[in-house]
Design a protein around this motif. Structure first.
Motif, PDB file in Angstrom:
ATOM      1  N   SER A   1       0.839  -1.194   0.000  1.00 38.33           N
ATOM      2  CA  SER A   1       0.000   0.000   0.000  1.00 38.33           C
ATOM      3  C   SER A   1       0.880   1.252   0.000  1.00 38.33           C
ATOM      4  O   SER A   1       1.914   1.277   0.664  1.00 38.33           O
ATOM      5  CB  SER A   1      -0.907   0.022   1.233  1.00 38.33           C
ATOM      6  N   PRO A   2       0.489   2.302  -0.725  1.00 37.69           N
ATOM      7  CA  PRO A   2       1.310   3.521  -0.784  1.00 37.69           C
ATOM      8  C   PRO A   2       1.432   4.185   0.587  1.00 37.69           C
ATOM      9  O   PRO A   2       0.437   4.362   1.300  1.00 37.69           O
ATOM     10  CB  PRO A   2       0.550   4.420  -1.759  1.00 37.69           C
ATOM     11  N   SER A   3       2.647   4.546   0.940  1.00 36.68           N
ATOM     12  CA  SER A   3       2.876   5.166   2.251  1.00 36.68           C
ATOM     13  C   SER A   3       4.008   6.179   2.151  1.00 36.68           C
ATOM     14  O   SER A   3       4.938   6.032   1.362  1.00 36.68           O
ATOM     15  CB  SER A   3       3.205   4.111   3.299  1.00 36.68           C
ATOM     16  N   LEU A   4       3.918   7.197   2.997  1.00 32.00           N
ATOM     17  CA  LEU A   4       4.876   8.302   2.979  1.00 32.00           C
ATOM     18  C   LEU A   4       5.362   8.545   4.400  1.00 32.00           C
ATOM     19  O   LEU A   4       4.569   8.628   5.339  1.00 32.00           O
ATOM     20  CB  LEU A   4       4.200   9.562   2.439  1.00 32.00           C
ATOM     21  N   PHE A   5       6.689   8.657   4.560  1.00 38.86           N
ATOM     22  CA  PHE A   5       7.284   8.915   5.872  1.00 38.86           C
ATOM     23  C   PHE A   5       7.949  10.288   5.835  1.00 38.86           C
ATOM     24  O   PHE A   5       8.806  10.550   4.995  1.00 38.86           O
ATOM     25  CB  PHE A   5       8.301   7.818   6.198  1.00 38.86           C
ATOM     26  N   ILE A   6       7.543  11.166   6.759  1.00 39.75           N
ATOM     27  CA  ILE A   6       8.135  12.499   6.875  1.00 39.75           C
ATOM     28  C   ILE A   6       8.898  12.565   8.183  1.00 39.75           C
ATOM     29  O   ILE A   6       8.338  12.307   9.252  1.00 39.75           O
ATOM     30  CB  ILE A   6       7.061  13.613   6.858  1.00 39.75           C
ATOM     31  N   THR A   7      10.188  12.891   8.109  1.00 35.49           N
ATOM     32  CA  THR A   7      10.989  12.981   9.328  1.00 35.49           C
ATOM     33  C   THR A   7      11.894  14.200   9.288  1.00 35.49           C
ATOM     34  O   THR A   7      12.634  14.412   8.329  1.00 35.49           O
ATOM     35  CB  THR A   7      11.823  11.709   9.548  1.00 35.49           C
ATOM     36  N   GLY A   8      11.825  14.995  10.341  1.00 33.45           N
ATOM     37  CA  GLY A   8      12.660  16.183  10.421  1.00 33.45           C
ATOM     38  C   GLY A   8      13.803  16.031  11.396  1.00 33.45           C
ATOM     39  O   GLY A   8      14.403  17.014  11.827  1.00 33.45           O
ATOM     40  N   GLY A   9      14.105  14.797  11.778  1.00 35.74           N
ATOM     41  CA  GLY A   9      15.185  14.577  12.738  1.00 35.74           C
ATOM     42  C   GLY A   9      14.702  14.747  14.164  1.00 35.74           C
ATOM     43  O   GLY A   9      13.512  14.917  14.433  1.00 35.74           O
ATOM     44  N   SER A  10      15.632  14.708  15.105  1.00 32.36           N
ATOM     45  CA  SER A  10      15.290  14.697  16.528  1.00 32.36           C
ATOM     46  C   SER A  10      14.543  15.955  16.968  1.00 32.36           C
ATOM     47  O   SER A  10      13.739  15.919  17.895  1.00 32.36           O
ATOM     48  CB  SER A  10      16.558  14.542  17.375  1.00 32.36           C
ATOM     49  N   LEU A  11      14.778  17.084  16.288  1.00 31.30           N
ATOM     50  CA  LEU A  11      14.115  18.336  16.660  1.00 31.30           C
ATOM     51  C   LEU A  11      12.946  18.676  15.742  1.00 31.30           C
ATOM     52  O   LEU A  11      12.300  19.707  15.916  1.00 31.30           O
ATOM     53  CB  LEU A  11      15.136  19.487  16.644  1.00 31.30           C
TER      54      LEU A  11
ATOM     55  N   PRO B   1       1.956  18.828   4.662  1.00 29.52           N
ATOM     56  CA  PRO B   1       0.497  18.743   4.782  1.00 29.52           C
ATOM     57  C   PRO B   1      -0.225  19.584   3.729  1.00 29.52           C
ATOM     58  O   PRO B   1      -1.246  19.160   3.167  1.00 29.52           O
ATOM     59  CB  PRO B   1       0.223  19.275   6.199  1.00 29.52           C
ATOM     60  N   ALA B   2       0.297  20.788   3.445  1.00 33.11           N
ATOM     61  CA  ALA B   2      -0.325  21.646   2.439  1.00 33.11           C
ATOM     62  C   ALA B   2      -0.339  20.967   1.075  1.00 33.11           C
ATOM     63  O   ALA B   2      -1.324  21.073   0.317  1.00 33.11           O
ATOM     64  CB  ALA B   2       0.418  22.980   2.357  1.00 33.11           C
ATOM     65  N   ALA B   3       0.734  20.260   0.745  1.00 33.78           N
ATOM     66  CA  ALA B   3       0.798  19.548  -0.534  1.00 33.78           C
ATOM     67  C   ALA B   3      -0.153  18.359  -0.555  1.00 33.78           C
ATOM     68  O   ALA B   3      -0.856  18.117  -1.550  1.00 33.78           O
ATOM     69  CB  ALA B   3       2.229  19.076  -0.785  1.00 33.78           C
ATOM     70  N   LEU B   4      -0.216  17.625   0.538  1.00 31.36           N
ATOM     71  CA  LEU B   4      -1.089  16.452   0.598  1.00 31.36           C
ATOM     72  C   LEU B   4      -2.565  16.830   0.481  1.00 31.36           C
ATOM     73  O   LEU B   4      -3.363  16.098  -0.109  1.00 31.36           O
ATOM     74  CB  LEU B   4      -0.850  15.686   1.902  1.00 31.36           C
ATOM     75  N   LEU B   5      -2.934  17.991   1.012  1.00 27.07           N
ATOM     76  CA  LEU B   5      -4.322  18.441   0.934  1.00 27.07           C
ATOM     77  C   LEU B   5      -4.731  18.740  -0.504  1.00 27.07           C
ATOM     78  O   LEU B   5      -5.912  18.642  -0.854  1.00 27.07           O
ATOM     79  CB  LEU B   5      -4.528  19.699   1.789  1.00 27.07           C
ATOM     80  N   GLN B   6      -3.748  19.109  -1.350  1.00 35.72           N
ATOM     81  CA  GLN B   6      -4.050  19.436  -2.739  1.00 35.72           C
ATOM     82  C   GLN B   6      -4.079  18.207  -3.645  1.00 35.72           C
ATOM     83  O   GLN B   6      -4.528  18.281  -4.788  1.00 35.72           O
ATOM     84  CB  GLN B   6      -3.012  20.424  -3.268  1.00 35.72           C
ATOM     85  N   MET B   7      -3.593  17.072  -3.124  1.00 39.75           N
ATOM     86  CA  MET B   7      -3.546  15.859  -3.936  1.00 39.75           C
ATOM     87  C   MET B   7      -4.914  15.189  -4.006  1.00 39.75           C
ATOM     88  O   MET B   7      -5.670  15.176  -3.040  1.00 39.75           O
ATOM     89  CB  MET B   7      -2.506  14.876  -3.365  1.00 39.75           C
ATOM     90  N   LYS B   8      -5.206  14.617  -5.152  1.00 35.79           N
ATOM     91  CA  LYS B   8      -6.463  13.880  -5.315  1.00 35.79           C
ATOM     92  C   LYS B   8      -6.385  12.511  -4.654  1.00 35.79           C
ATOM     93  O   LYS B   8      -7.389  11.973  -4.199  1.00 35.79           O
ATOM     94  CB  LYS B   8      -6.779  13.734  -6.806  1.00 35.79           C
ATOM     95  N   ASN B   9      -5.182  11.949  -4.610  1.00 34.96           N
ATOM     96  CA  ASN B   9      -4.985  10.626  -4.011  1.00 34.96           C
ATOM     97  C   ASN B   9      -4.934  10.750  -2.494  1.00 34.96           C
ATOM     98  O   ASN B   9      -3.945  11.202  -1.929  1.00 34.96           O
ATOM     99  CB  ASN B   9      -3.689  10.007  -4.531  1.00 34.96           C
ATOM    100  N   LYS B  10      -6.011  10.338  -1.823  1.00 34.05           N
ATOM    101  CA  LYS B  10      -6.077  10.414  -0.364  1.00 34.05           C
ATOM    102  C   LYS B  10      -5.822   9.046   0.277  1.00 34.05           C
ATOM    103  O   LYS B  10      -6.023   8.860   1.469  1.00 34.05           O
ATOM    104  CB  LYS B  10      -7.461  10.924   0.083  1.00 34.05           C
ATOM    105  N   LYS B  11      -5.367   8.088  -0.515  1.00 38.39           N
ATOM    106  CA  LYS B  11      -5.162   6.727  -0.002  1.00 38.39           C
ATOM    107  C   LYS B  11      -3.727   6.487   0.475  1.00 38.39           C
ATOM    108  O   LYS B  11      -3.367   5.371   0.836  1.00 38.39           O
ATOM    109  CB  LYS B  11      -5.533   5.706  -1.078  1.00 38.39           C
ATOM    110  N   ILE B  12      -2.916   7.515   0.451  1.00 40.58           N
ATOM    111  CA  ILE B  12      -1.533   7.392   0.918  1.00 40.58           C
ATOM    112  C   ILE B  12      -1.526   7.457   2.442  1.00 40.58           C
ATOM    113  O   ILE B  12      -2.024   8.410   3.036  1.00 40.58           O
ATOM    114  CB  ILE B  12      -0.655   8.520   0.344  1.00 40.58           C
TER     115      ILE B  12
END
Length: 348
Positions: free
Chosen positions: A180-190, A200-211
């Motif tokens: 299944s499609p999945s996305l990991f966002i990590t900004g490090g320890s801080l 999040p702003a980009a994901l809200l504009q995407m038609k694919n909400k199944k990620i």
């Protein structure tokens, strides 16, 4: 053989040093690890049982205040004098430094006692402390095939070994992409505020909400992002700390993050495509990201060009073409034998 391992003041210096220490102890060598107070507990908790530990008085020299810089240099000078005396008694046969200003005293003391000295550079651009100590080093071992900013007057042998990673990262090497499609966002320890705003702003504009989204952020941002994803019907796990980094990377189709050396090498070891956004004030991260992109494993995008519009278009193109994600994962995969290569180089 008596081997002295000197490590710097961050986890990025310490974890590779501990991995090599464990390997050398397992081969029957007598190992001593030196560090400063910033990572004292980290080393104490993670070192091999049979390895000795020495605390030194040192800190970084990167402070803006001239007084703090002079004080830091004074502490390094005092620690150097102490290790010169200590080496006269201990008589190490090899000294191995893993970067950072806390490793400078050991390298200098080894030089005066004519002890073969090995230095490891974790980034794709040589750090200031390592660049300074290169004049006294026999061998420089690197995490990346090419390192920017190397001094031209050095006589040190340069050996590409890679960067040691934790055993669980090695165990996940070559893991297949999830079904299944999945996305990991990590900004490090801080965490990284730019990622919390743009992704999040980009994901809200995407038609694919199944990620499915796994988003590591600062503790104070967790509830806000949880609500944002839930309100927009995006399935997400928002957390402030990732306990199973190997499993989370392996369970992702794509990773978005900063480009510290350990992050990049973990992606290469497991084999995952990524969008890397280097920290703007850190030239090391820019070099690391560029090296990863050169493999074909993903994108190195400057922070000022990392916009919701660009990211929406890029994520849409990637997740609409799963075969491209598979190609990126395969191209990013680099076999990691760093611990063995470094230990072999030290003792041969």
């Amino acid at each position: 053989m008596k081997i002295w391992i000197a490590t710097g003041g961050t986890g990025g210096h310490v974890f590779p040093a501990l991995s090599v220490a464990e390997e050398l102890v397992s081969r029957g060598h007598q190992v001593t690890i030196s560090c400063d107070g910033r990572v004292n507990k980290m080393v104490k908790d993670g070192k091999p049982t049979k390895a000795a530990m020495v605390h030194i008085w040192a800190s970084g020299v990167g402070a803006k205040s001239k007084i703090k810089q002079i004080w830091a240099l004074f502490k390094i000078a005092v620690s150097s004098a102490a290790l010169i005396l200590r080496f006269g008694v201990f008589r190490p046969q090899r000294v191995v430094a893993f970067g950072g200003y806390a490793s400078v005293p050991a390298v200098f003391a080894a030089h005066l006692w004519n002890v073969p000295t090995f230095l490891h550079e974790q980034n794709a651009a040589i750090g200031r402390a390592n660049k300074f100590t290169m004049r006294w080093v026999k061998t420089l071992m690197t995490s990346f095939p090419n390192v920017e900013g190397m001094p031209t007057n050095t006589t040190a042998k340069v050996v590409y070994t890679g960067l040691p990673v934790r055993k669980e990262i090695l165990a996940a090497a070559g893991a297949q992409l999830p079904d299944s499609p999945s996305l990991f966002i990590t900004g490090g320890s801080l965490g990284a505020q730019i990622l919390d705003e743009v992704v999040p702003a980009a994901l809200l504009q995407m038609k694919n909400k199944k990620i499915f989204v796994t988003h590591q952020t600062r503790p104070e941002n967790v509830s806000k992002l949880q609500k944002l994803y839930a309100d927009n019907k995006i399935k997400a796990n928002v957390l402030s700390f990732v306990h199973d980094m190997a499993g989370t990377i392996a369970g992702s189709s794509l990773v978005i993050g900063r480009s510290g050396a350990s992050t990049v090498i973990e992606l290469e070891t497991i084999g995952r495509g990524a969008i890397l956004v280097p920290l703007g004030i850190n030239p090391d991260q820019a070099a690391n990201a560029a090296s990863f992109a050169k493999l074909g494993g993903g994108f190195a995008i400057p922070q000022d060009k990392f916009t919701p519009k660009w990211l929406t278009a890029t994520l849409t193109e990637l997740f609409d073409n799963p075969s491209r994600l598979e190609k990126m994962a395969k191209k990013s995969l680099v076999k990691n034998e760093a611990v063995k290569k470094i230990a072999d180089e030290i003792i041969k």
